[in-house]
Motif scaffolding. Structure first.
Motif, PDB file in Angstrom:
ATOM      1  N   TYR A  47      -0.722 -20.464  -3.789  1.00  0.00           N
ATOM      2  CA  TYR A  47      -0.620 -20.257  -5.234  1.00  0.00           C
ATOM      3  C   TYR A  47       0.164 -18.984  -5.563  1.00  0.00           C
ATOM      4  N   LEU A  48      -0.019 -17.948  -4.761  1.00  0.00           N
ATOM      5  CA  LEU A  48       0.709 -16.705  -4.988  1.00  0.00           C
ATOM      6  C   LEU A  48       2.214 -16.939  -4.881  1.00  0.00           C
ATOM      7  N   LEU A  49       2.628 -17.665  -3.848  1.00  0.00           N
ATOM      8  CA  LEU A  49       4.050 -17.932  -3.643  1.00  0.00           C
ATOM      9  C   LEU A  49       4.629 -18.864  -4.690  1.00  0.00           C
ATOM     10  N   ASN A  50       3.857 -19.861  -5.098  1.00  0.00           N
ATOM     11  CA  ASN A  50       4.374 -20.840  -6.054  1.00  0.00           C
ATOM     12  C   ASN A  50       4.286 -20.364  -7.503  1.00  0.00           C
ATOM     13  N   ASP A  51       3.261 -19.575  -7.823  1.00  0.00           N
ATOM     14  CA  ASP A  51       3.133 -19.058  -9.193  1.00  0.00           C
ATOM     15  C   ASP A  51       4.006 -17.831  -9.414  1.00  0.00           C
ATOM     16  N   TYR A  52       4.089 -16.966  -8.402  1.00  0.00           N
ATOM     17  CA  TYR A  52       4.831 -15.707  -8.540  1.00  0.00           C
ATOM     18  C   TYR A  52       5.690 -15.460  -7.296  1.00  0.00           C
ATOM     19  N   PRO A  53       6.759 -16.252  -7.124  1.00  0.00           N
ATOM     20  CA  PRO A  53       7.596 -16.111  -5.918  1.00  0.00           C
ATOM     21  C   PRO A  53       8.223 -14.728  -5.765  1.00  0.00           C
ATOM     22  N   GLU A  54       8.251 -13.943  -6.858  1.00  0.00           N
ATOM     23  CA  GLU A  54       8.810 -12.592  -6.757  1.00  0.00           C
ATOM     24  C   GLU A  54       7.978 -11.691  -5.848  1.00  0.00           C
ATOM     25  N   VAL A  55       6.786 -12.140  -5.456  1.00  0.00           N
ATOM     26  CA  VAL A  55       5.968 -11.365  -4.531  1.00  0.00           C
ATOM     27  C   VAL A  55       6.737 -11.079  -3.240  1.00  0.00           C
ATOM     28  N   LEU A  56       7.661 -11.979  -2.881  1.00  0.00           N
ATOM     29  CA  LEU A  56       8.423 -11.816  -1.647  1.00  0.00           C
ATOM     30  C   LEU A  56       9.434 -10.676  -1.729  1.00  0.00           C
ATOM     31  N   GLU A  57       9.810 -10.305  -2.935  1.00  0.00           N
ATOM     32  CA  GLU A  57      10.762  -9.197  -3.091  1.00  0.00           C
ATOM     33  C   GLU A  57      10.191  -7.907  -2.515  1.00  0.00           C
ATOM     34  N   THR A  58       8.880  -7.762  -2.596  1.00  0.00           N
ATOM     35  CA  THR A  58       8.222  -6.558  -2.067  1.00  0.00           C
ATOM     36  C   THR A  58       7.706  -6.772  -0.651  1.00  0.00           C
ATOM     37  N   SER A  59       7.079  -7.916  -0.407  1.00  0.00           N
ATOM     38  CA  SER A  59       6.488  -8.144   0.921  1.00  0.00           C
ATOM     39  C   SER A  59       7.540  -8.197   2.026  1.00  0.00           C
ATOM     40  N   SER A  60       8.796  -8.428   1.656  1.00  0.00           N
ATOM     41  CA  SER A  60       9.864  -8.528   2.657  1.00  0.00           C
ATOM     42  C   SER A  60      10.519  -7.187   2.986  1.00  0.00           C
ATOM     43  N   ILE A  61      10.065  -6.109   2.337  1.00  0.00           N
ATOM     44  CA  ILE A  61      10.658  -4.783   2.582  1.00  0.00           C
ATOM     45  C   ILE A  61      10.086  -4.181   3.867  1.00  0.00           C
ATOM     46  N   PRO A  62      10.910  -3.991   4.903  1.00  0.00           N
ATOM     47  CA  PRO A  62      10.388  -3.455   6.174  1.00  0.00           C
ATOM     48  C   PRO A  62       9.968  -1.989   6.086  1.00  0.00           C
ATOM     49  N   LYS A  63      10.778  -1.188   5.373  1.00  0.00           N
ATOM     50  CA  LYS A  63      10.513   0.251   5.296  1.00  0.00           C
ATOM     51  C   LYS A  63      10.890   0.766   3.904  1.00  0.00           C
ATOM     52  N   LYS A  64      10.117   1.719   3.415  1.00  0.00           N
ATOM     53  CA  LYS A  64      10.411   2.316   2.116  1.00  0.00           C
ATOM     54  C   LYS A  64       9.732   3.681   2.036  1.00  0.00           C
ATOM     55  N   ILE A  65      10.284   4.566   1.232  1.00  0.00           N
ATOM     56  CA  ILE A  65       9.673   5.880   1.029  1.00  0.00           C
ATOM     57  C   ILE A  65       8.952   5.897  -0.311  1.00  0.00           C
ATOM     58  N   PHE A  66       7.673   6.175  -0.249  1.00  0.00           N
ATOM     59  CA  PHE A  66       6.861   6.293  -1.464  1.00  0.00           C
ATOM     60  C   PHE A  66       7.176   7.637  -2.119  1.00  0.00           C
ATOM     61  N   GLN A  67       7.455   7.580  -3.433  1.00  0.00           N
ATOM     62  CA  GLN A  67       7.780   8.799  -4.201  1.00  0.00           C
ATOM     63  C   GLN A  67       8.978   9.542  -3.588  1.00  0.00           C
ATOM     64  N   GLU A  68       9.999   8.775  -3.227  1.00  0.00           N
ATOM     65  CA  GLU A  68      11.197   9.391  -2.644  1.00  0.00           C
ATOM     66  C   GLU A  68      11.800  10.401  -3.621  1.00  0.00           C
TER      67      GLU A  68
END
Length: 444
Positions: free
Chosen positions: A204-225
């Motif tokens: 349901y998460l993937l089908n209702d809000y597929p944009e969830v993958l935009e974040t879950s697919s990020i391998p590395k990121k800096i919080f409060q860069e």
């Protein structure tokens, strides 16, 4: 005589074992043909919800931080409904601050009274499984974590996730919340769900809000860069591109681990337009949850193919039109709102058939469509059924899957003049038919 009796008993026992053992072997084979080393597992076609493999998938087990998929669902849902916005600032409470400072848990440290955007906190929760950030979001959406947990349980019931118990927003065991666990729960409580329930939530998460993958697919990121306290975040999903267990097509979703849950992972991967969802629960090591996930995904991509039973806007074979009552037109085409595609074992597409079922307020008791009606109005379902006895069914329903059946154009209501003359024509037609039947009866 004693020897003969013993011989008879041996024959009876041998026959009994011959009858029982194959059945048990068949059940075991159906349950785990892959030898998955985990307490529970499941593989699902993300498009249709078709179950392709399952092992102990109905047993409720601790789900650890896979819980955050429900928290993510509710946050995105709140954004879509205009209750909050991604750039909205969130003030960190004492509770969220204290949990965020626990270096023994997955966290990005948050300042007491500090202000962070919803987007920043969401990314920390989804990428780095940050528990303090998740609590801050729960307090924003629900007003308190207690209220947010109620929203989680309400949504689980609405989505029919099965036997579920949410006691906090993070997936931690309550004892790790330093005595600040939600009111009405105990220190020993933790979130519980079956592998099937987790897969259904992911579906349901993937089908209702597929944009969830935009974040879950990020391998590395800096919080409060660029800010005062930046934090390097590496996604705990090590199957993402560039990470340790990189797997082609992998772009989500959520890991989790506690002493009681073991090592868990809900994964999703897409290749050539075909996406699968896998759940592994209770694996025995950090690495094995990924190797077992790869085993499931390999099975899906190697052994299944996508078939389309009915294209979007097309009719089910043998069910093109339906009679219209009181309409300017006497019949209308009924078609699939969306394409009916599902993953099936290669070569077994012939075992799946589609049929229609008319229903709803626009259908009368005789199965006719009532005018007026607008294009794309739902008038029933297209039901997909399998003749395969070993079929595992769908994540949403056990034995069948339904897709929306709609009309392909507007049909206006006929005016009183047309309806009157139709009624007169019908009357005389019926009268003439009665006369002909009567005369014919005289000559029998």
């Amino acid at each position: 005589m004693i020897g003969k009796n013993i011989l008879k008993k041996l024959v009876v026992l041998t026959l009994a074992f011959a009858l029982v053992i194959p059945v048990n072997l068949r059940l075991v084979a159906a349950e785990d043909v892959l030898g998955v080393k985990a307490d529970a597992a499941i593989l699902v076609d993300s498009n249709s919800g078709k179950i392709l493999f399952e092992k102990n998938s109905n047993t409720p087990l601790p789900i650890a931080s896979m819980t955050k998929m429900m928290s993510e669902y509710l946050v995105i849902d709140a954004v879509h409904n205009g209750k909050i916005s991604w750039d909205q600032k969130v003030t960190v409470s004492e509770y969220a601050h204290k949990i965020s400072q626990n270096t023994g848990l997955s966290n990005v440290p948050l300042e007491l009274g500090g202000k962070y955007t919803v987007k920043e906190l969401y990314e920390a929760a989804a990428i780095y499984s940050a528990n303090g950030a998740t609590i801050a979001l729960a307090e924003l959406v629900g007003g308190s974590e207690k209220n947010f947990v109620q929203l989680m349980n309400d949504k689980a019931k609405k989505l029919k996730l099965g036997e579920v118990k949410f006691v906090n927003a993070t997936g931690l065991v309550n004892k790790d919340l330093q005595g600040m666990h939600p009111e009405g729960t105990s220190p020993s409580d933790e979130n519980i769900m079956s592998a099937k329930g987790v897969a259904k939530l992911a579906y349901y998460l993937l089908n209702d809000y597929p944009e969830v993958l935009e974040t879950s697919s990020i391998p590395k990121k800096i919080f409060q860069e660029g800010q005062k306290y930046p934090v390097k975040m590496e996604n705990w999903n090590w199957m993402l591109p560039g990470l340790v267990f990189e797997y082609q097509g992998m772009d989500g979703l959520k890991t989790g681990s506690t002493d009681s849950a073991g090592f868990c992972f809900t994964g999703t991967a897409e290749r050539d337009g075909q996406r699968y969802i896998s759940v592994v629960m209770g694996a025995d090591s950090y690495n094995s949850r990924f190797s077992e996930t790869a085993k499931l995904m390999d099975y899906g991509f190697s052994n299944f193919e996508k078939i389309t039973l009915v294209e979007k806007g097309q009719a089910v074979k043998g069910n093109k039109t339906v009679k219209v009552i009181k309409g300017k037109e006497k019949e209308v085409n009924v078609v699939a709102k969306d394409s009916l595609t599902l993953a099936v074992k290669r070569g077994e597409g012939k075992n799946y058939k589609a049929q229609i079922k008319l229903s709803g307020k626009n259908i009368d008791e005789d199965g006719n469509i009532i005018a007026p009606i607008k294009k794309n109005t739902k008038v029933g379902e297209i039901i997909v059924k399998s003749s395969n006895k070993d079929d595992l069914g769908f994540i949403t329903t056990r034995n069948e899957k339904t897709f929306d059946l709609v009309v392909d154009k507007d049909v206006e209501k006929a005016n009183w003049f047309v309806l009157t003359f139709r009624a007169i024509g019908s009357f005389f037609g019926n009268l003439w038919g009665s006369i002909v039947d009567g005369i014919s009866g005289l000559f029998k």
